[in-house]
Design a protein around this motif. Structure first.
Motif, PDB file in Angstrom:
ATOM      1  N   TYR A 116       0.829  -1.198   0.000  1.00 50.39           N
ATOM      2  CA  TYR A 116       0.000   0.000   0.000  1.00 50.39           C
ATOM      3  C   TYR A 116       0.871   1.260   0.000  1.00 50.39           C
ATOM      4  O   TYR A 116       1.551   1.573   0.967  1.00 50.39           O
ATOM      5  N   ASP A 119       2.781   1.944  -5.410  1.00 54.15           N
ATOM      6  CA  ASP A 119       2.455   1.914  -6.832  1.00 54.15           C
ATOM      7  C   ASP A 119       3.068   3.056  -7.643  1.00 54.15           C
ATOM      8  O   ASP A 119       3.702   2.827  -8.679  1.00 54.15           O
ATOM      9  N   LYS A 157      -7.930 -11.062  -2.151  1.00 55.16           N
ATOM     10  CA  LYS A 157      -7.842  -9.821  -1.389  1.00 55.16           C
ATOM     11  C   LYS A 157      -7.514 -10.168   0.053  1.00 55.16           C
ATOM     12  O   LYS A 157      -8.317 -10.794   0.750  1.00 55.16           O
ATOM     13  N   GLU A 160      -7.787  -4.903   3.192  1.00 59.05           N
ATOM     14  CA  GLU A 160      -8.543  -3.823   2.572  1.00 59.05           C
ATOM     15  C   GLU A 160      -7.931  -2.475   2.928  1.00 59.05           C
ATOM     16  O   GLU A 160      -7.545  -2.248   4.072  1.00 59.05           O
ATOM     17  N   HIS A 161      -7.805  -1.592   1.919  1.00 60.62           N
ATOM     18  CA  HIS A 161      -7.287  -0.251   2.167  1.00 60.62           C
ATOM     19  C   HIS A 161      -8.255   0.827   1.696  1.00 60.62           C
ATOM     20  O   HIS A 161      -8.638   1.697   2.460  1.00 60.62           O
ATOM     21  N   ASP A 162      -8.643   0.779   0.444  1.00 56.78           N
ATOM     22  CA  ASP A 162      -9.455   1.866  -0.091  1.00 56.78           C
ATOM     23  C   ASP A 162     -10.548   1.385  -1.047  1.00 56.78           C
ATOM     24  O   ASP A 162     -11.027   2.144  -1.878  1.00 56.78           O
ATOM     25  N   LYS A 164     -10.440  -0.731  -3.487  1.00 53.13           N
ATOM     26  CA  LYS A 164     -10.051  -1.140  -4.837  1.00 53.13           C
ATOM     27  C   LYS A 164      -9.875  -2.656  -4.902  1.00 53.13           C
ATOM     28  O   LYS A 164      -9.474  -3.281  -3.920  1.00 53.13           O
ATOM     29  N   ALA A 166      -8.189  -6.277  -5.809  1.00 55.58           N
ATOM     30  CA  ALA A 166      -6.831  -6.807  -5.987  1.00 55.58           C
ATOM     31  C   ALA A 166      -6.608  -7.071  -7.471  1.00 55.58           C
ATOM     32  O   ALA A 166      -7.495  -7.586  -8.156  1.00 55.58           O
ATOM     33  N   TYR A 183      -1.031  -6.064  -6.720  1.00 57.95           N
ATOM     34  CA  TYR A 183      -1.458  -4.711  -6.346  1.00 57.95           C
ATOM     35  C   TYR A 183      -2.785  -4.769  -5.590  1.00 57.95           C
ATOM     36  O   TYR A 183      -3.697  -5.497  -5.974  1.00 57.95           O
ATOM     37  N   GLU A 184      -2.858  -4.011  -4.481  1.00 61.35           N
ATOM     38  CA  GLU A 184      -4.068  -3.930  -3.663  1.00 61.35           C
ATOM     39  C   GLU A 184      -4.480  -5.295  -3.095  1.00 61.35           C
ATOM     40  O   GLU A 184      -5.657  -5.545  -2.861  1.00 61.35           O
ATOM     41  N   SER A 185      -3.503  -6.146  -2.883  1.00 56.46           N
ATOM     42  CA  SER A 185      -3.786  -7.471  -2.342  1.00 56.46           C
ATOM     43  C   SER A 185      -3.151  -7.666  -0.971  1.00 56.46           C
ATOM     44  O   SER A 185      -3.777  -8.181  -0.058  1.00 56.46           O
TER      45      SER A 185
END
Length: 222
Positions: A116, A119, A157, A160-162, A164, A166, A183-185
């Motif tokens: 997180y 990117d 996933k 969780e952040h935002d 989006k 995975a 990414y996002e995972s």
């Protein structure tokens, strides 16, 4: 050319030896140390736990030590799979770029795992490594999602952040996936000791299974 041949032999010999039941050969994986101020050292227990999971479930013989390798070091070529993670800034020097590119085109495999916040930095740095190539989203039917464990919907996933989804991205060099970017995972967080993030066992298992798929793909697709 000599370095390329040596590196390929390093990958092939242990893999063949394992298939024949010889345990004296050991595969090595490592976390990448980079400059720029980002926390490359994040997920301290992740790789040892993943290596142990692979050894137990894939029949591999991966060294479970928490190995660290600098991106510009010639020792990069000692490792079959390298793992880059963190939350912040990443900077590759010209020598880092040359070394990483040589490693990847010679048969190496880089797994970038966004913890997180990585990117916007890592995309710029990887563009230095392969100026003519872009990250593409890896389709769900790609073999990396269907090694020993099947993930028909792509990356699991883990954290969780935002909101989006995975996503799995990759860089293909001459048709070969040389870099996989989760990414996002937050796979690496799922590999860590249970006490660190208190993730449910089923979530940690999905993370480890997907990690095992990536390792398996890295060891066989060169």
């Amino acid at each position: 050319m000599k370095r390329t041949i040596t590196f390929i032999l390093f990958l092939i010999v242990p893999f063949l030896a394992l298939s024949q039941g010889h345990s004296k050969f050991s595969l090595k994986i490592a976390k990448v140390k980079y400059t720029g101020g980002g926390d490359w050292y994040a997920n301290k227990t992740a790789l040892p736990n993943l290596a142990e999971f692979c050894n137990d479930n894939l029949g591999t013989s991966i060294d479970v030590d928490d190995e660290i390798v600098e991106i510009g070091s010639p020792e990069l070529f000692d490792f079959s799979y390298i793992y880059l993670t963190g939350h912040g800034n990443v900077v590759f020097s010209d020598s880092d770029v040359d070394n990483l590119r040589s490693y990847l085109v010679s048969g190496g495999f880089l797994h970038i795992d966004d913890n997180y916040g990585l990117d916007k930095f890592i995309r710029l740095e990887m563009k230095k490594v392969f100026p003519d190539l872009d990250f593409i989203e890896i389709p769900f039917d790609h073999p990396i999602y269907h090694q020993t464990f099947s993930f028909p919907d792509g990356l699991p996933k883990i954290h969780e952040h935002d909101g989006k989804p995975a996503q799995g991205f990759g860089i293909l060099y001459e048709g070969r996936l040389v870099c996989f970017y989760s990414y996002e995972s937050d796979l690496g967080n799922g590999w860590e000791d249970e006490s660190i993030h208190n993730d449910p066992e089923e979530v940690r298992l999905k993370a480890l299974q997907m990690g095992a798929n990536i390792i398996s793909f890295a060891l066989t697709d060169f």
